[in-house]
Design a protein around this motif. Structure first.
Motif, short mmCIF file in Angstrom:
data_model
loop_
_atom_site.label_atom_id
_atom_site.label_comp_id
_atom_site.label_asym_id
_atom_site.label_seq_id
_atom_site.Cartn_x
_atom_site.Cartn_y
_atom_site.Cartn_z
N ASP A 185 0.82 -1.22 0.00
CA ASP A 185 0.00 0.00 0.00
C ASP A 185 0.85 1.27 0.00
OD1 ASP A 185 -2.37 -1.27 -0.27
OD2 ASP A 185 -3.31 -0.42 1.50
N VAL A 186 1.96 1.23 0.73
CA VAL A 186 2.85 2.40 0.71
C VAL A 186 3.39 2.57 -0.71
CG1 VAL A 186 4.96 3.45 1.60
CG2 VAL A 186 3.52 2.09 3.12
N LEU A 187 3.80 1.47 -1.31
CA LEU A 187 4.32 1.54 -2.68
C LEU A 187 3.28 2.13 -3.63
CD1 LEU A 187 6.58 0.75 -4.73
CD2 LEU A 187 5.35 -1.40 -5.06
N LEU A 188 2.06 1.57 -3.59
CA LEU A 188 1.02 2.03 -4.53
C LEU A 188 0.66 3.50 -4.31
CD1 LEU A 188 -1.45 -0.96 -4.95
CD2 LEU A 188 0.70 -0.46 -6.11
N SER A 189 0.73 3.94 -3.07
CA SER A 189 0.36 5.33 -2.77
C SER A 189 1.33 6.31 -3.43
CB SER A 189 0.32 5.57 -1.26
OG SER A 189 1.64 5.62 -0.74
N THR A 190 2.53 5.84 -3.77
CA THR A 190 3.51 6.76 -4.36
C THR A 190 3.12 7.21 -5.77
OG1 THR A 190 4.89 5.00 -5.29
CG2 THR A 190 5.41 5.73 -3.05
N GLY A 191 2.33 6.40 -6.46
CA GLY A 191 1.90 6.79 -7.81
C GLY A 191 1.19 8.13 -7.79
N GLU A 192 0.31 8.30 -6.84
CA GLU A 192 -0.47 9.54 -6.75
C GLU A 192 0.38 10.69 -6.20
OE1 GLU A 192 -1.91 6.65 -6.77
OE2 GLU A 192 -3.79 6.95 -7.86
N LEU A 193 1.47 10.36 -5.49
CA LEU A 193 2.35 11.44 -5.01
C LEU A 193 3.08 12.07 -6.19
CD1 LEU A 193 3.92 9.98 -1.73
CD2 LEU A 193 1.74 11.14 -2.11
N ILE A 194 3.45 11.23 -7.14
CA ILE A 194 4.15 11.76 -8.33
C ILE A 194 3.24 12.72 -9.09
CG2 ILE A 194 5.17 11.13 -10.56
CD1 ILE A 194 5.96 8.43 -9.26
N SER A 195 2.02 12.28 -9.38
CA SER A 195 1.14 13.15 -10.19
C SER A 195 0.75 14.41 -9.44
CB SER A 195 -0.10 12.38 -10.65
OG SER A 195 -0.69 11.70 -9.57
N SER A 196 0.53 14.30 -8.12
CA SER A 196 0.08 15.49 -7.38
C SER A 196 1.20 16.52 -7.26
CB SER A 196 -0.45 15.11 -5.99
OG SER A 196 0.54 14.45 -5.25
N THR A 197 2.42 16.07 -7.04
CA THR A 197 3.52 17.04 -6.91
C THR A 197 3.83 17.69 -8.25
OG1 THR A 197 5.01 15.14 -7.07
CG2 THR A 197 4.65 16.02 -4.88
N LEU A 198 3.82 16.88 -9.33
CA LEU A 198 4.09 17.46 -10.65
C LEU A 198 3.02 18.49 -11.03
CD1 LEU A 198 5.30 14.34 -12.67
CD2 LEU A 198 6.69 16.26 -11.85
N LEU A 199 1.79 18.19 -10.68
CA LEU A 199 0.70 19.10 -11.01
C LEU A 199 0.85 20.42 -10.22
CD1 LEU A 199 -1.87 19.59 -12.59
CD2 LEU A 199 -3.14 18.33 -10.84
N ALA A 200 1.24 20.30 -8.95
CA ALA A 200 1.46 21.52 -8.15
C ALA A 200 2.58 22.36 -8.78
CB ALA A 200 1.80 21.14 -6.71
N MET A 201 3.65 21.69 -9.23
CA MET A 201 4.76 22.42 -9.88
C MET A 201 4.29 23.10 -11.16
SD MET A 201 7.83 19.68 -9.59
CE MET A 201 8.04 18.72 -8.10
N ALA A 202 3.48 22.38 -11.94
CA ALA A 202 2.98 22.95 -13.20
C ALA A 202 2.14 24.20 -12.93
CB ALA A 202 2.18 21.91 -13.97
N LEU A 203 1.36 24.15 -11.87
CA LEU A 203 0.53 25.32 -11.53
C LEU A 203 1.38 26.49 -11.08
CD1 LEU A 203 -2.47 23.52 -9.86
CD2 LEU A 203 -2.67 25.30 -11.62
N GLU A 204 2.41 26.18 -10.25
CA GLU A 204 3.32 27.23 -9.80
C GLU A 204 3.97 27.91 -10.99
OE1 GLU A 204 4.33 28.29 -6.71
OE2 GLU A 204 3.27 26.85 -5.41
N SER A 205 4.34 27.10 -11.98
CA SER A 205 5.04 27.70 -13.12
C SER A 205 4.09 28.52 -14.00
CB SER A 205 5.78 26.64 -13.93
OG SER A 205 4.89 25.99 -14.78
#
Ligand code: ASP
Ligand code: MG
Length: 405
Positions: free
Chosen positions: A67-87
């Motif tokens: 479950d910890v492993l699978l949860s990382t998939g959504e961490l990647i997309s959420s952080t990248l999306l936050a960066m895209a918005l910041e930019s």
């Protein structure tokens, strides 16, 4: 100022271009004066890939670690999306499920949300941030990470919308809304402007893949309107809400189909109390959901029992049913995994006779054999051969005149 929750599925954030596209859409919602909370799925097939990686190192991966492993998939997309918005010049912050206050029970890989404490989200919104929450995950009271089951980000989104008292929960995906049937099978399928929670729940539970049934259930419970629309177009989508006008109630609203169906028949079952429990209890404990169950009238205290499971659960189900057959003194067991389910759904069929007969005739006219039938108040489902599913859906779409929905 309205608070809206938007959810973007895996195909909408599959690569960096798509993430930038989604960032643009979120920015627009913010510019329109809304407070915006966004829930994301993992990019593309990330979750499948992570499962594959786990299976490469272990035959039976530890469920907590998985479950910890699978949860990382959504961490990647959420952080990248936050960066895209910041930019793009917008203030954004990503939060894990735990940080977003999503508390669950401890059933790894299929955790249920117990409650949501949205304090942190509210604080970030008050600072003017767009809040991006990693979907599909939560945390137990002991701070262990859990996941909500495949497709669970929809559930995250509706749970957050309900707890934040959002105006609407918008689910963005790669189709334009809810159709009267799968447009890949029926070219005349039409998009519904609106659909009732109950009808959507039946459609989603019986094969319509556009939204997870648990999310619809939560929406109904909290009376949260859910919009399903495409992240790739500006087409208006379908609103799932408390219906609806008088005229549309008197109709079949949609046809769902599901080809992930297998049938198990246990032959020569002694007919006495406790037998059904002996068969179905161990299946339930193994978290295998059994759908249609049919028991024949017994002759000489011997009967046959047929039920369906997901095709993908057949091997596991048989490993459980096999030993049970012996212990209850049944004769043997046969399976068929080349089946499909086709369902008609509509609140209009409540208290109105004739729908079943019309469905059976339409299938008969195609020479399609019905193997099993189940119904709810607003649904009739037939189990048929998998290779006839397209003909069945097309024939029913015509028989119930859904092209003029
Ligand atoms: N990423 C998870 C899955 O593929 C959750 C989701 O997409 O909703 O099942
Ligand atoms: Mg997904």
């Amino acid at each position: 100022m309205a608070l809206i929750v938007q959810k973007y599925g895996g195909s909408s954030v599959a690569d960096s271009e798509k993430i930038k596209n989604v960032a643009g859409r979120i920015a627009k919602a913010k510019d329109e004066g809304n407070q915006v909370v966004v829930v994301v799925s993992a990019m593309g097939d990330t979750t499948d890939e992570l499962i594959r990686m786990a299976q490469q190192v272990s035959e039976q991966p530890d469920e907590r670690e998985l479950d910890v492993l699978l949860s990382t998939g959504e961490l990647i997309s959420s952080t990248l999306l936050a960066m895209a918005l910041e930019s793009l010049g917008y203030k954004a912050v990503s939060l894990t499920g735990a940080q977003a206050g999503i508390q669950t029970d401890s059933s790894y890989s299929r955790a249920r949300i117990l409650c949501v404490d949205p304090q942190r989200i509210v604080a970030e919104l008050e600072k003017g941030n767009i809040v991006i929450v990693a979907g599909f995950q939560g945390v137990t009271q002991d701070m262990d990470i859990t996941t909500l089951g495949r497709g669970g980000s929809d559930t995250t989104a509706v749970a957050l919308a309900a707890s934040l008292n959002a105006e609407v929960c918008q689910i963005y995906t790669d189709v334009e809304g809810v159709y009267t049937a799968d447009p890949r099978l029926v070219s005349e399928a039409t998009k519904l402007k609106q659909i009732d929670y109950e009808e959507m729940l039946e459609l989603a539970s019986y094969g319509a893949k556009v939204i997870h049934p648990r999310a619809v259930e939560l929406g109904q419970l909290y009376n949260m309107p859910i919009l399903v629309a495409s992240s790739f177009s500006d087409s208006p989508g379908t609103l799932i809400c408390k219906e609806a006008s008088m005229e549309v109630r008197n109709k079949v609203r949609g046809i769902a189909h599901d080809t992930n169906v297998a049938k198990i028949t246990i032959i020569g079952v002694p007919d006495h109390p406790g037998i059904a429990a002996a068969i179905f209890e161990p299946l339930a404990r193994a978290n295998i959901s059994v759908d249609t169950i049919v028991q024949n009238a017994s002759i000489g205290n011997i009967t046959d029992l047929t039920f369906t499971v997901a095709q993908s659960d057949l091997v596991k189900a048989m490993s459980i049913v096999g030993p049970v057959i012996k212990s209850i003194g049944a004769k043997r067991c046969v399976t068929d995994s080349t089946l499909a389910k086709v369902s008609i759904v509509g609140t209009g069929m409540q208290n109105t006779p004739g729908y079943a007969a019309r469905m059976f005739r339409a299938l008969y006219e195609q020479g399609i054999n019905i193997q099993l039938i189940t119904t709810s108040e607003i649904r009739i489902t037939c189990i048929i051969a998998e290779d006839r599913i397209k003909d069945a859906v097309q024939a029913l779409h015509k028989a119930f005149e859904l092209e003029i929905a």
